[in-house]
Enzyme design. Structure first.
Site, short mmCIF file in Angstrom:
data_model
loop_
_atom_site.label_atom_id
_atom_site.label_comp_id
_atom_site.label_asym_id
_atom_site.label_seq_id
_atom_site.Cartn_x
_atom_site.Cartn_y
_atom_site.Cartn_z
N HIS A 125 -8.82 -4.96 18.00
CA HIS A 125 -7.94 -4.34 16.99
C HIS A 125 -6.70 -3.73 17.68
O HIS A 125 -5.57 -3.90 17.21
CB HIS A 125 -8.65 -3.19 16.28
CG HIS A 125 -9.87 -3.57 15.51
ND1 HIS A 125 -11.13 -3.15 15.86
CD2 HIS A 125 -10.03 -4.31 14.38
CE1 HIS A 125 -12.01 -3.60 14.99
NE2 HIS A 125 -11.37 -4.32 14.08
N GLN A 167 -9.86 -16.63 8.26
CA GLN A 167 -9.25 -15.54 7.47
C GLN A 167 -7.73 -15.55 7.64
O GLN A 167 -6.98 -15.46 6.66
CB GLN A 167 -9.82 -14.20 7.93
CG GLN A 167 -9.09 -12.99 7.40
CD GLN A 167 -9.78 -11.70 7.81
OE1 GLN A 167 -10.71 -11.26 7.15
NE2 GLN A 167 -9.34 -11.10 8.91
P1 AMP Z 1 -11.88 -6.20 11.05
O1 AMP Z 1 -11.83 -4.74 11.28
O2 AMP Z 1 -13.07 -6.86 11.65
O3 AMP Z 1 -11.61 -6.57 9.63
O4 AMP Z 1 -10.65 -6.81 11.89
C1 AMP Z 1 -9.33 -6.39 11.65
C2 AMP Z 1 -8.40 -7.34 12.35
O5 AMP Z 1 -8.65 -7.33 13.74
C3 AMP Z 1 -8.57 -8.79 11.87
O6 AMP Z 1 -7.29 -9.40 11.75
C4 AMP Z 1 -9.37 -9.40 12.98
O7 AMP Z 1 -9.20 -10.79 13.10
C5 AMP Z 1 -8.82 -8.66 14.19
N1 AMP Z 1 -9.77 -8.72 15.30
C6 AMP Z 1 -11.08 -8.37 15.27
N2 AMP Z 1 -11.65 -8.63 16.45
C7 AMP Z 1 -10.70 -9.16 17.24
C8 AMP Z 1 -10.68 -9.64 18.59
N3 AMP Z 1 -11.75 -9.63 19.36
N4 AMP Z 1 -9.51 -10.10 19.08
C9 AMP Z 1 -8.39 -10.12 18.30
N5 AMP Z 1 -8.34 -9.69 17.02
C10 AMP Z 1 -9.48 -9.22 16.51
#
Ligand code: AMP
Length: 279
Positions: A38, A155
């Site tokens: 994130h 997504q």
């Molecule tokens: P989430 O809190 O899981 O909904 O993720 C929020 C954002 O962070 C989304 O756009 C995810 O794709 C991105 N994200 C989550 N994990 C990673 C990661 N390991 N590397 C890059 N982006 C991430």
């Protein structure tokens, strides 16, 4: 760092302040339990000089009743600390009732069958739940750009396609997957893994890399996919939901698979992990 809790207070703030700041706005939607994946999105936006807004909101409409909404990790205090450390400009932490009551314009769009592909098969309402909330956020914040992680490529691609069909002007940008030292893609759900399960989980990336090599060599992809499914099951995964090659626009990939992606969703007990790798 400014913290806002309601759609109205965010809009008011942005209307009065960002014009004075003369900065473009970047938006990063998250569900909190923040990790370096994130934070990499926030850092990317900051580096570009954007006024950077992060939302922290666990969106109930993207979870099915049998999924982990109630036990999804929540850690607002430490999330805010992490965001402060990297100088996020504004954090939006709405309550469900705020988002539920907020009436955004009605956007119409085609879903290109997302509910039948990859994660859509086992989570048919998930992406509509995501797009519903993301469109609300975009209509409140009206950012110039919004960042999404490559880890959730399906997504990213869905939101990009949806937004392109609306009047919204936000550019949807993808940021690289951040992995731990063993290659496991960082995810809030990794918090559920025991030490032994983490050992099992890192094999996802190992399999993806092996597959990439085999496919690039022009060897039999379907045989290799089956071999890797068996390998992962032997290593301790309890279910491989899918392991598939798809084009960048999520269509079935045909030979040669250059510039396609390998997608996987696999479970260790009831912990579901996803990942993907560009070939
Ligand atoms: P989430 O809190 O899981 O909904 O993720 C929020 C954002 O962070 C989304 O756009 C995810 O794709 C991105 N994200 C989550 N994990 C990673 C990661 N390991 N590397 C890059 N982006 C991430």
């Amino acid at each position: 760092m400014i913290i806002k809790k309601t759609p109205i207070s965010v809009s008011k703030y942005l209307n009065s302040e960002t014009k004075k700041l003369k900065k473009k706005i970047a938006f990063i939607p998250t569900m909190g339990a923040l990790h370096d994946g994130h934070l990499s999105l926030v850092k990317k936006a900051k580096k570009k000089g954007y006024f950077t807004i992060v939302s922290i909101y666990v969106n109930p409409s993207q979870f099915a009743p049998n999924e982990d909404f109630s036990k999804y990790p929540r850690s607002l205090k430490s999330d805010l600390k992490k965001l402060r450390m990297i100088s996020a400009d504004l954090v939006f932490t709405p309550l469900h009732k705020h988002m539920f009551e907020y009436e955004s314009p009605k956007y119409t769009f085609k879903t290109f069958g997302i509910e039948k592909k990859l994660c859509g098969k086992s989570r048919p309402y998930h992406f509509l739940g995501v797009s519903d909330i993301v469109l609300k956020f975009l209509s409140i914040i009206k950012p110039n750009v919004a960042y999404f992680g490559e880890k959730d490529y399906q997504q990213f691609f869905f939101i990009k396609t949806v937004v392109e069909q609306t009047q919204l002007k936000t550019k949807i940008v993808m940021a690289k997957t951040v992995r731990d030292i063993n290659g496991l893609a960082l995810s809030s759900r990794n918090n559920y893994l025991s030490k032994e399960q983490s050992r099992v989980a890192k094999n996802i990336y190992k399999s993806l890399k092996i597959l990439k090599k085999i496919i690039k060599n022009g060897e039999d992809a379907s045989k290799a996919l089956n071999q890797q499914k068996n390998f992962l099951l032997n290593e301790g995964f309890t279910k491989i939901e899918y392991l598939e090659i798809r084009t960048q626009d999520l269509k079935k990939s045909i030979l040669p698979h250059h510039r396609s992606r390998i997608f996987i969703a696999a479970k260790i007990e009831n912990i579901r992990l996803i990942d993907n790798l560009l070939i």
